[in-house]
Scaffold this motif. Structure first.
Motif, PDB file in Angstrom:
ATOM      1  N   ASP A  63       0.840  -1.195   0.000  1.00 48.71           N
ATOM      2  CA  ASP A  63       0.000   0.000   0.000  1.00 48.71           C
ATOM      3  C   ASP A  63       0.877   1.248   0.000  1.00 48.71           C
ATOM      4  N   VAL A  64       1.441   1.559  -1.163  1.00 45.53           N
ATOM      5  CA  VAL A  64       2.365   2.679  -1.308  1.00 45.53           C
ATOM      6  C   VAL A  64       1.587   3.983  -1.402  1.00 45.53           C
ATOM      7  N   ASP A  84       5.475   7.656  -2.328  1.00 47.87           N
ATOM      8  CA  ASP A  84       6.823   7.105  -2.162  1.00 47.87           C
ATOM      9  C   ASP A  84       7.122   6.667  -0.736  1.00 47.87           C
ATOM     10  N   SER A  85       6.124   6.107  -0.092  1.00 46.67           N
ATOM     11  CA  SER A  85       6.315   5.580   1.258  1.00 46.67           C
ATOM     12  C   SER A  85       5.336   4.432   1.485  1.00 46.67           C
ATOM     13  N   LEU A  86       5.592   3.707   2.528  1.00 45.66           N
ATOM     14  CA  LEU A  86       4.748   2.575   2.916  1.00 45.66           C
ATOM     15  C   LEU A  86       4.330   2.827   4.363  1.00 45.66           C
ATOM     16  N   PRO A  87       3.256   3.626   4.552  1.00 40.99           N
ATOM     17  CA  PRO A  87       2.913   4.099   5.889  1.00 40.99           C
ATOM     18  C   PRO A  87       2.470   3.022   6.876  1.00 40.99           C
ATOM     19  N   LYS A  88       1.870   1.955   6.394  1.00 39.40           N
ATOM     20  CA  LYS A  88       1.360   0.930   7.306  1.00 39.40           C
ATOM     21  C   LYS A  88       2.404  -0.146   7.558  1.00 39.40           C
ATOM     22  N   LEU A  93       9.495   1.245   2.712  1.00 32.70           N
ATOM     23  CA  LEU A  93       9.412   0.993   1.276  1.00 32.70           C
ATOM     24  C   LEU A  93      10.794   0.745   0.680  1.00 32.70           C
ATOM     25  N   ILE A  94      11.798   1.468   1.136  1.00 32.47           N
ATOM     26  CA  ILE A  94      13.156   1.264   0.624  1.00 32.47           C
ATOM     27  C   ILE A  94      13.620  -0.163   0.892  1.00 32.47           C
ATOM     28  N   VAL A  95      13.320  -0.697   2.058  1.00 34.64           N
ATOM     29  CA  VAL A  95      13.716  -2.067   2.371  1.00 34.64           C
ATOM     30  C   VAL A  95      12.842  -3.067   1.606  1.00 34.64           C
ATOM     31  N   ALA A  96      11.547  -2.841   1.594  1.00 37.08           N
ATOM     32  CA  ALA A  96      10.626  -3.791   0.958  1.00 37.08           C
ATOM     33  C   ALA A  96      10.809  -3.836  -0.552  1.00 37.08           C
ATOM     34  N   ASP A  97      10.876  -2.672  -1.202  1.00 37.77           N
ATOM     35  CA  ASP A  97      10.943  -2.619  -2.671  1.00 37.77           C
ATOM     36  C   ASP A  97      11.628  -1.318  -3.092  1.00 37.77           C
TER      37      ASP A  97
END
Length: 151
Positions: A31-32, A35-39, A99-103
């Protein structure tokens, strides 16, 4: 430099792939937002001590193969290919770090950093690793918690 990068990457692929997670039947949907993945991927905060272990373990995150961290100078084999992670908590929000770590290609399109929590849209994946992630959702959250300590 290029030779050491190739050696580190080969070690990463060989070691990390051996511990890849169980295949997931459906592609992971992140759930981007901006440019972030808040959850949180787990619904809970990560554990920084556990994240440091994943960060340092050559068969898990293997982050030092590419990055330097001054506070971990007693650890061997810091890479010089990726940026220093000193002060990373001040440069990125928790949601951006996730998000940087995930993708990471979602933010840095030309990066060679692998997606640690992605199971589709990858190239050159050996058949036994298709559908698997490098880290679990909990391990990603733990690494993010550790990165947040790097002020």
């Amino acid at each position: 430099m290029r030779r050491s990068l190739m050696a580190a990457f080969a070690l990463y692929v060989a070691a990390g792939g051996a511990l890849a997670q169980e295949p997931v039947k459906e592609p992971i949907k992140l759930d981007v937002v901006d440019d972030s993945l808040p959850k949180s991927l787990t619904g809970a905060p990560g554990n920084a001590a556990a994240g440091k272990k994943v960060f340092l373990t050559r068969t898990l995150g293997n982050c030092l193969a590419c990055h330097q961290v001054t506070s971990l100078k007693s650890e061997e084999f810091h890479g010089e290919f990726g940026p220093s992670l000193d002060g990373v908590a001040g440069r990125y929000t928790e949601a951006q770090l996730r998000l940087i770590v995930a993708d990471p290609k979602r933010i840095f399109t030309d990066t060679v950093m692998p997606a640690f929590f992605k199971n589709d849209g990858l190239s050159r994946v050996r058949p036994e690793f298709v559908g698997k992630t490098i880290l679990t959702a909990a391990q990603v959250e733990d690494v993010v918690a550790f990165l947040k300590t790097l002020n």
